[in-house]
Scaffold this motif. Structure first.
Motif, short mmCIF file in Angstrom:
data_model
loop_
_atom_site.label_atom_id
_atom_site.label_comp_id
_atom_site.label_asym_id
_atom_site.label_seq_id
_atom_site.Cartn_x
_atom_site.Cartn_y
_atom_site.Cartn_z
N THR A 89 1.04 -0.90 0.22
CA THR A 89 0.48 -0.26 0.15
C THR A 89 1.08 0.91 -0.79
O THR A 89 1.55 1.36 0.65
N PRO A 90 0.60 1.85 -0.92
CA PRO A 90 1.50 3.63 -0.77
C PRO A 90 1.22 3.80 0.23
O PRO A 90 0.09 4.18 0.36
N CYS A 91 1.93 4.59 0.54
CA CYS A 91 2.25 5.66 2.04
C CYS A 91 3.18 7.07 2.32
O CYS A 91 3.86 6.55 1.21
N VAL A 92 2.29 7.94 2.97
CA VAL A 92 2.93 9.09 3.59
C VAL A 92 3.79 8.78 4.67
O VAL A 92 2.54 8.38 5.75
N VAL A 93 5.04 8.90 5.58
CA VAL A 93 5.21 8.65 6.94
C VAL A 93 5.37 10.36 6.56
O VAL A 93 6.68 10.52 6.31
#
Length: 202
Positions: free
Chosen positions: A187-191
């Protein structure tokens, strides 16, 4: 503020104070000698105005009501419980940016981590529990962190019950991301990461 330009207003407890005015500082700690040393050190810088000294949580909260400091400098003494109780109560009752000074020892390190968990903006490692000649070498670092803390808008944090760690913030609308049942998906995500005391500053 440039010549002839409008006055920009400061945030928080110093509402109505021009940004160019001195940062109002309250010094808190159980050691009278350390409070006096910090008052002399910080008072020598024209960007700061030491508006008061406090020895415990009750005195800090009373001072917040009528002195309206922009930043609280909290000195952690030999027994860190008083300083941590002060941070806990301030963040629950009247959130104010706090810079914590703690001795560079194992016990002091644990107190520093706990202070950040409770909502302190930053921590400074001091040479020892008492007033030390090496304290003067930290002057520029202390002042820089106070000026930075004055720009933070702290969030209210519920006071922790004895033995309880602060709750981890969450949001019910955020879906649970992760690898699928077969372990083949992603799952692409931004942290966005921050230290324990940092989320309010993001």
């Amino acid at each position: 503020m440039g010549p002839g330009g409008p006055a920009v207003r400061a945030r928080g407890h110093g509402a109505g104070r021009p940004v160019s005015a001195s940062v109002r500082v309250l010094v808190a700690g159980e050691s009278r000698a350390m409070r006096s040393a910090l008052r002399r050190m910080l008072g020598a810088d024209r960007r700061l105005d030491v508006v008061g000294l406090a020895s415990d949580a009750d005195e800090v909260l009373r001072s917040l009501m009528h002195l309206l400091p922009d930043v609280i400098v909290v000195d952690v003494g030999i027994d860190p419980s008083d300083a941590l109780a002060t941070i806990d109560r301030v963040m629950a009752e009247r959130p104010t940016p706090m810079v914590v000074m703690s001795a560079a020892t194992a016990d002091g390190g644990e107190a520093a981590i706990r202070a950040l968990e409770l909502g302190a903006v930053d921590v400074i490692a001091k040479p020892s529990w008492s007033v030390d000649p090496g304290l003067g070498a930290l002057t520029n670092d202390i002042i820089r962190k106070i000026l930075t803390a004055a720009r933070v808008r702290p969030a209210r944090i519920a006071a922790a019950r004895p033995g309880e760690r602060p709750a981890v913030a969450s949001h019910p609308s955020l879906p649970a991301f992760g690898v699928d049942a077969h372990g083949s998906g992603w799952t692409p995500c931004v942290v966005i990461a921050a230290s324990t005391g940092g989320p309010a500053a993001l």
